[in-house]
Design an enzyme around this catalytic site. Sequence first.
Site, PDB file in Angstrom:
ATOM      1  N   ASP A   1       3.210  -4.560   7.808  1.00 12.04           N
ATOM      2  CA  ASP A   1       1.888  -3.721   7.866  1.00 12.04           C
ATOM      3  C   ASP A   1       0.931  -4.790   8.003  1.00 12.04           C
ATOM      4  O   ASP A   1       0.519  -5.669   7.017  1.00 12.04           O
ATOM      5  CB  ASP A   1       1.801  -2.977   6.524  1.00 12.04           C
ATOM      6  CG  ASP A   1       0.372  -2.374   5.918  1.00 12.04           C
ATOM      7  OD1 ASP A   1      -0.526  -2.508   6.980  1.00 12.04           O
ATOM      8  OD2 ASP A   1       0.461  -1.837   5.244  1.00 12.04           O
TER       9      ASP A   1
ATOM     10  N   GLN B   1      -4.676  -5.337   7.130  1.00 12.52           N
ATOM     11  CA  GLN B   1      -5.587  -6.347   6.456  1.00 12.52           C
ATOM     12  C   GLN B   1      -5.293  -7.856   7.120  1.00 12.52           C
ATOM     13  O   GLN B   1      -6.026  -8.511   6.517  1.00 12.52           O
ATOM     14  CB  GLN B   1      -5.347  -6.334   5.045  1.00 12.52           C
ATOM     15  CG  GLN B   1      -5.510  -5.154   4.253  1.00 12.52           C
ATOM     16  CD  GLN B   1      -6.802  -4.643   4.451  1.00 12.52           C
ATOM     17  OE1 GLN B   1      -7.830  -5.147   4.738  1.00 12.52           O
ATOM     18  NE2 GLN B   1      -7.020  -3.417   3.878  1.00 12.52           N
TER      19      GLN B   1
ATOM     20  N   LYS C   1     -10.170  -0.756  10.596  1.00  9.82           N
ATOM     21  CA  LYS C   1     -10.738  -1.693   9.648  1.00  9.82           C
ATOM     22  C   LYS C   1     -10.881  -3.127  10.514  1.00  9.82           C
ATOM     23  O   LYS C   1     -11.171  -4.255   9.879  1.00  9.82           O
ATOM     24  CB  LYS C   1      -9.327  -2.195   8.808  1.00  9.82           C
ATOM     25  CG  LYS C   1      -9.145  -0.956   7.835  1.00  9.82           C
ATOM     26  CD  LYS C   1      -8.035  -1.544   7.032  1.00  9.82           C
ATOM     27  CE  LYS C   1      -7.141  -0.250   6.262  1.00  9.82           C
ATOM     28  NZ  LYS C   1      -7.839   0.205   5.212  1.00  9.82           N
TER      29      LYS C   1
ATOM     30  N   HIS D   1       1.087  -1.348   0.005  1.00  4.28           N
ATOM     31  CA  HIS D   1      -0.090  -0.118  -0.075  1.00  4.28           C
ATOM     32  C   HIS D   1       0.849   1.327  -0.141  1.00  4.28           C
ATOM     33  O   HIS D   1       2.150   1.298   0.574  1.00  4.28           O
ATOM     34  CB  HIS D   1      -0.710  -0.084   1.264  1.00  4.28           C
ATOM     35  CG  HIS D   1      -1.867   1.011   1.393  1.00  4.28           C
ATOM     36  ND1 HIS D   1      -1.569   2.247   1.862  1.00  4.28           N
ATOM     37  CD2 HIS D   1      -3.281   0.967   1.074  1.00  4.28           C
ATOM     38  CE1 HIS D   1      -2.864   2.831   1.719  1.00  4.28           C
ATOM     39  NE2 HIS D   1      -3.806   2.264   1.628  1.00  4.28           N
TER      40      HIS D   1
ATOM     41  N   CYS E   1      -4.741   2.379  -3.551  1.00  3.33           N
ATOM     42  CA  CYS E   1      -3.354   2.972  -3.208  1.00  3.33           C
ATOM     43  C   CYS E   1      -2.247   1.876  -3.412  1.00  3.33           C
ATOM     44  O   CYS E   1      -1.562   1.585  -2.449  1.00  3.33           O
ATOM     45  CB  CYS E   1      -3.589   3.006  -1.603  1.00  3.33           C
ATOM     46  SG  CYS E   1      -4.603   4.390  -1.390  1.00  3.33           S
TER      47      CYS E   1
HETATM   48  N1  7TS Z   1      -1.845  -0.837   4.549  1.00  7.24           N
HETATM   49  C1  7TS Z   1      -2.853  -1.615   4.049  1.00  7.24           C
HETATM   50  C2  7TS Z   1      -2.302  -2.936   3.530  1.00  7.24           C
HETATM   51  C3  7TS Z   1      -4.024  -0.990   3.631  1.00  7.24           C
HETATM   52  O1  7TS Z   1      -4.838  -1.898   3.133  1.00  7.24           O
HETATM   53  C4  7TS Z   1      -4.238   0.278   4.191  1.00  7.24           C
HETATM   54  C5  7TS Z   1      -5.658   0.917   3.808  1.00  7.24           C
HETATM   55  C6  7TS Z   1      -3.523   1.011   4.854  1.00  7.24           C
HETATM   56  C7  7TS Z   1      -2.072   0.445   5.082  1.00  7.24           C
HETATM   57  C8  7TS Z   1      -3.654   2.458   5.498  1.00  7.24           C
HETATM   58  O2  7TS Z   1      -4.529   2.225   6.269  1.00  7.24           O
HETATM   59  P1  7TS Z   1      -4.953   3.601   6.959  1.00  7.24           P
HETATM   60  O3  7TS Z   1      -6.203   3.108   7.943  1.00  7.24           O
HETATM   61  O4  7TS Z   1      -4.027   4.473   7.669  1.00  7.24           O
HETATM   62  O5  7TS Z   1      -5.601   4.266   6.015  1.00  7.24           O
HETATM   63  N2  7TS Z   1      -6.283   0.330   2.756  1.00  7.24           N
HETATM   64  C9  7TS Z   1      -7.344   0.669   2.211  1.00  7.24           C
HETATM   65  C10 7TS Z   1      -7.921   0.123   1.305  1.00  7.24           C
HETATM   66  O6  7TS Z   1      -7.476  -0.728   0.603  1.00  7.24           O
HETATM   67  N3  7TS Z   1      -9.036   0.980   0.574  1.00  7.24           N
HETATM   68  O7  7TS Z   1      -9.297   2.001   1.420  1.00  7.24           O
HETATM   69  C11 7TS Z   1      -8.027   2.094   2.263  1.00  7.24           C
END
Ligand code: 7TS
Length: 408
Positions: free
Chosen positions: A199, A202, A225, A122, A365
């Site tokens: 990371d 997910q 999430k 990401h 992303c």
């Molecule tokens: N890493 C992964 C693997 C992600 O899927 C996401 C967000 C992030 C980091 C960033 O997370 P945040 O909570 O700091 O925004 N992924 C997604 C997505 O797949 N669609 O919208 C956000």
Amino acid sequence: MITNWEKIRTDFPILKREINDQSLIYMDNAATTQKPRPVIDAICDFYENYNANVYRGVHTLSGEATTVYENSREKVADFIGAKEKEEVIFTKGTTNSLNYLAQMLSLEVKAGDEILLTYMEHHSNIIPWQQLAKRKKAKLIYVELTDEGKIDLSDYKNKLNKRTKIVSFTHVSNILGTINPVLEMTELAHEMNAIVIVDGAQAVPHFKVNVQELNVDFYAFSGHKMLGPTGIGVLYGKKKWLTSLEPAEFGGEMIELVKEQESTWANLPNKFEAGTPNISGAIGLAAAIDYLENIGMDNIKNYEEELFIYLYEKLININGLEIYGPDDLTAHSGVISFNLEGIHPHDLATALDLEGIAIRAGHHCGQLLMHKLNVVATSRISLYFYNTKEEVDQVIQTLEQTKEFFSA
Ligand code: 7TS
């Protein structure tokens, strides 16, 4: 242990909503998940009954808020198998955790050092390292993926070397759904004395993660999430690292002693939490963990696997639908990206929205991955435990109808 999946849905007020006169089918869970009543209530309870700033007061309310905030940290530590609660730093989310970490590690990285990432990261696990590499004249190196959409482990082994200072990769891809072999990759990186960062945005919401068993140095994830509120996340770090690293944000509550020209830092974890933290966020996250544990992470994993196989087997039977990601379903989470021949993903997502179905379309992303896949965008379905087979049937039917509509 709860296994009445239909009943669970009644805990999520939003699932009663109608979108375009259709019952909402929410399958954009990789972007964010919906919130169950106990999480919403826990946040309201804080503001209604014991709202105060933490650590700062001798008054009763501040004491209560501090206790619940610290209990939330303990809950997170237990949930991810951290050795001590001081290893859990509250942040705004995964992006914030990784940015903060890239700042904290600034002094560790020297010119010529290598930072190893993969092509399935990401953007939030790319740009902070890109910026760090620029600042320190370090080299960013990317591990290739196999045709199937897994990390190419032989390329990984080839690219790991004594100059590798940092290895940062995702536990689960938010686009391909690939579940990566974290332990194996960590052991290989540690043989080169590299710092391992994972990371887990997910992963943590969907199956049991134990940071000690995985032996990673750092692990980042987001509360929103995993049923929690937005604006709260976690940076786990091994105590030896958190003790030796310098903080990168400064201000209230992170200091021990302030003098005119220099200051000393508070003990862990406060050293890394400058300013008033997201107290209600931490409380909401703890309530989310209670909720997940009440169902049981293994139950959630098994249910999602079954639902995913059900979805996958229907998707592969749609003519002209190309799936990106492993067909080895043992290495697959409940996230799936695809394209329907001749239909732009945005048109597809819009057509589904007209039927009350929320999925995501775009580059998610992951522009480097899109480039590797030779596409500009994909459609993505991402499941959670409140989704049902009936919903999957509805989605498949709508995909078929949309395909017919566009080919007419
Ligand atoms: N890493 C992964 C693997 C992600 O899927 C996401 C967000 C992030 C980091 C960033 O997370 P945040 O909570 O700091 O925004 N992924 C997604 C997505 O797949 N669609 O919208 C956000």
